[in-house]
Design a protein around this motif. Structure first.
Motif, PDB file in Angstrom:
ATOM      1  N   ASN A 218       0.794  -1.232   0.000  1.00  0.00           N
ATOM      2  CA  ASN A 218       0.000   0.000   0.000  1.00  0.00           C
ATOM      3  C   ASN A 218       0.824   1.277   0.000  1.00  0.00           C
ATOM      4  N   MET A 248      -3.125  10.564  -2.851  1.00  0.00           N
ATOM      5  CA  MET A 248      -2.067  10.757  -1.862  1.00  0.00           C
ATOM      6  C   MET A 248      -2.602  10.774  -0.444  1.00  0.00           C
ATOM      7  N   GLN A 249      -3.887  11.076  -0.289  1.00  0.00           N
ATOM      8  CA  GLN A 249      -4.452  11.213   1.052  1.00  0.00           C
ATOM      9  C   GLN A 249      -4.601   9.885   1.768  1.00  0.00           C
ATOM     10  N   LEU A 250      -4.626   8.816   1.017  1.00  0.00           N
ATOM     11  CA  LEU A 250      -4.837   7.518   1.649  1.00  0.00           C
ATOM     12  C   LEU A 250      -3.699   7.196   2.585  1.00  0.00           C
ATOM     13  N   ASP A 251      -4.071   6.849   3.795  1.00  0.00           N
ATOM     14  CA  ASP A 251      -3.122   6.514   4.828  1.00  0.00           C
ATOM     15  C   ASP A 251      -2.096   5.499   4.350  1.00  0.00           C
ATOM     16  N   GLY A 252      -0.839   5.798   4.539  1.00  0.00           N
ATOM     17  CA  GLY A 252       0.214   4.854   4.197  1.00  0.00           C
ATOM     18  C   GLY A 252       0.791   5.026   2.806  1.00  0.00           C
ATOM     19  N   VAL A 253       0.102   5.796   1.957  1.00  0.00           N
ATOM     20  CA  VAL A 253       0.583   5.961   0.581  1.00  0.00           C
ATOM     21  C   VAL A 253       1.748   6.952   0.544  1.00  0.00           C
TER      22      VAL A 253
ATOM     23  N   ARG B 191      -0.896  17.324   7.185  1.00  0.00           N
ATOM     24  CA  ARG B 191      -1.085  15.948   6.715  1.00  0.00           C
ATOM     25  C   ARG B 191      -2.030  15.207   7.663  1.00  0.00           C
ATOM     26  N   PHE B 194      -5.671  17.353   7.561  1.00  0.00           N
ATOM     27  CA  PHE B 194      -6.374  17.696   6.324  1.00  0.00           C
ATOM     28  C   PHE B 194      -6.100  16.761   5.167  1.00  0.00           C
ATOM     29  N   GLU B 195      -5.012  16.029   5.228  1.00  0.00           N
ATOM     30  CA  GLU B 195      -4.681  15.220   4.068  1.00  0.00           C
ATOM     31  C   GLU B 195      -4.884  13.737   4.292  1.00  0.00           C
ATOM     32  N   ARG B 196      -4.514  13.277   5.442  1.00  0.00           N
ATOM     33  CA  ARG B 196      -4.506  11.840   5.674  1.00  0.00           C
ATOM     34  C   ARG B 196      -5.918  11.323   5.855  1.00  0.00           C
ATOM     35  N   LYS B 197      -6.243  10.329   5.076  1.00  0.00           N
ATOM     36  CA  LYS B 197      -7.547   9.698   5.255  1.00  0.00           C
ATOM     37  C   LYS B 197      -7.328   8.226   5.497  1.00  0.00           C
ATOM     38  N   SER B 198      -7.892   7.764   6.549  1.00  0.00           N
ATOM     39  CA  SER B 198      -7.799   6.330   6.815  1.00  0.00           C
ATOM     40  C   SER B 198      -8.712   5.605   5.824  1.00  0.00           C
ATOM     41  N   HIS B 199      -8.501   4.311   5.695  1.00  0.00           N
ATOM     42  CA  HIS B 199      -9.368   3.531   4.809  1.00  0.00           C
ATOM     43  C   HIS B 199     -10.799   3.544   5.356  1.00  0.00           C
ATOM     44  N   PHE B 202     -12.474   6.695   4.125  1.00  0.00           N
ATOM     45  CA  PHE B 202     -12.905   6.590   2.743  1.00  0.00           C
ATOM     46  C   PHE B 202     -14.205   5.832   2.628  1.00  0.00           C
TER      47      PHE B 202
END
Lengths: 323, 323
Positions: A218, A248-253, B191, B194-199, B202
């Motif tokens: 991931n 890019m926002q997806l955690d871990g990417v 990050r 505002f940027e990080r989105k967990s699965h 989503f």
């Protein structure tokens, strides 16, 4: 052509030594190239010079207003050509090919600038070329008018993803503060560029997430946006902007790759974003492209899935290189 | 209790006239209440005072670090109680009920502040309470340390949606510029918030858009997030933040309503956002809530669909009222 790097003060002097100035912007223009060009044009006119923007036929509906009333009339013969936010002649519009090898001054913030202009004002640390234009305004002894400030706000806000990306500088924030005080309706800009999503955009985003492919635990995520799908939901150019940021926002990417099919079938515009320490420009350079450390692009041709996998493999390869 | 409005200078004086200060934050805390409280606590300690934060058991994982090392020890007896970013005693934690009617000073930016404190420093135009704390720092003759600046950055950035919402002020931007120069890792904050989105996030977003209900020609959009669904995707408190902002992004939507089921089944926390000229606080006031003109909240009980429709009807009713 031998390229000379100039300071902002020298660039300001150069601009006022000439008249009949033509300002070029890059193809598939963003808010920075058009906002900076618009602001520069207005500033030069404030100085009593004749300055025009070269028309940009790629401008999307929300950016096109930045060209209004400033484009060069038919038959205009420039005596000084300025390129704004253009890293390479490869990013020229076809209609600007006549100016290859003929750019007098380039004002830019891309570390990958190829040095194609006679002189270049380059600041690779600036959040946007708009910061350089703002600095030039001060050196020209000008208080930018509201329209120039509105254009500068678009320039710095879009290139920083509304003051969110890692390239955000103190200066970008201070320019924004000045813009608000100058009466710029920043919320209208923010709503248009960062908040408003068309129904087509929502469908595109959902498509992307439904088809996203992951690599290397991931850490790399890549998606392909086919032209047929984009057309079927009625997506405009603006709807297709900044999609790699979303991935890019997806955690871990750590590396997000978007392949967007161009009008020529089988050709894809690649937008690639990375987290530190991975360098987006280095990855894209492997395919003839470039850009910034955290955001870069290139063009690839072939089968979509094979291209997507090829780009992901290069990202993984560079991830595994010792820093 | 008769409430007195004080100036920032008077509030600064008041704070230094006392010792053993306890700082309260609101339930379901956001970045502004905790960031502002953290910064204020550090500033008072810089002044040589004994100051502590009341523990906040509602703090989500990404905000909890703002409490670390600053919470009041068991048995602490405050001589001065300060409420930060709390508009009403209804927003007190249950554990703070003992301070109802006993708050000496409230520092806030909500126009709907009920005036429950003995004295209140209120600026309804401020983007965040963090701006008031920053101003107090100057009046206290202090250059905030990096941790205080980090907390202030969280305060102003979260309340402006990363300098995007219509409440963004020049001061918010200038505080951010100072924070970057003070060495705050703003991109890490951006990050995270505002940027990080967990699965899980989503999946929540996709659920919302799949179940969104529109009213009045798409001008009002409302969604319900059931507790069962949130739990099934493993959503944390942070994953459930700012969802109404997302709904607001849809083109044409003037009022976005999110009903989020609380632990008590059949009870819903409502987050409501509006475009001008519709007033979010007025709509929520009809249900015993309040907040700001563009963002407000309330709590409702009953059947989810009926509550959703009821809130939408009130939004439509207020839309049709002459301005």
């Amino acid at each position: 052509m031998k390229v000379t790097t100039v300071t902002a003060a020298e660039a300001a002097a150069r601009l006022t030594q000439h008249n009949d100035i033509l300002i070029l912007t890059h193809r598939r223009p963003d808010g920075d190239t058009l906002g900076s060009a618009h602001a520069l044009c207005r500033l030069l006119r404030q100085k009593g010079l004749r300055a025009f923007l070269h028309h940009n036929e790629d401008a999307t509906p929300r950016l096109a207003p930045l060209l209004d009333g400033l484009t060069a009339p038919q038959g205009f013969e420039p005596h000084f050509v300025v390129a704004v936010d253009i890293a390479s002649e490869d990013l020229f519009l076809a209609s600007c090919d006549v100016y290859r090898g003929k750019v007098d001054l380039c004002i830019d913030h891309h570390p990958s600038n190829t040095g194609y202009a006679r002189e270049v004002l380059l600041d690779g640390q600036a959040a946007a070329t708009g910061e350089l234009i703002w600095t030039l305004a001060g050196l020209l002894g000008l208080a930018p008018g509201r329209e120039a400030m509105h254009a500068l706000y678009i320039a710095v806000a879009t290139d920083t993803g509304c003051f969110c990306f890692s390239n955000t500088t103190p200066l970008a924030h201070r320019i924004a503060a000045d813009c608000i005080e100058a009466g710029v309706d920043v919320h209208a800009v923010n709503r248009e560029f960062f908040e408003r999503k068309s129904h087509a955009r929502f469908q595109i985003e959902r498509r992307l997430f439904d088809t996203l492919r992951f690599y290397e635990n991931n850490r790399v995520a890549a998606a392909v946006l086919e032209r047929d799908f984009a057309e079927s939901v009625g997506a405009s150019g603006d709807d297709l902007d900044n999609l790699s940021t979303l991935i890019m926002q997806l955690d871990g990417v750590e590396c997000a790759i978007l392949l967007q099919e161009l009008p020529q079938r089988g050709e894809y515009k690649v937008s690639l974003r990375t987290q530190k320490p991975l360098n987006a420009s280095s990855i894209c350079a492997a395919f003839g492209g470039g850009g910034h450390a955290r955001a870069a692009g290139c063009t690839v041709r072939g089968d979509a899935v094979q291209c997507r996998d090829m780009l992901a493999r290069e990202a993984v390869r560079q991830m595994e290189m010792p820093c």
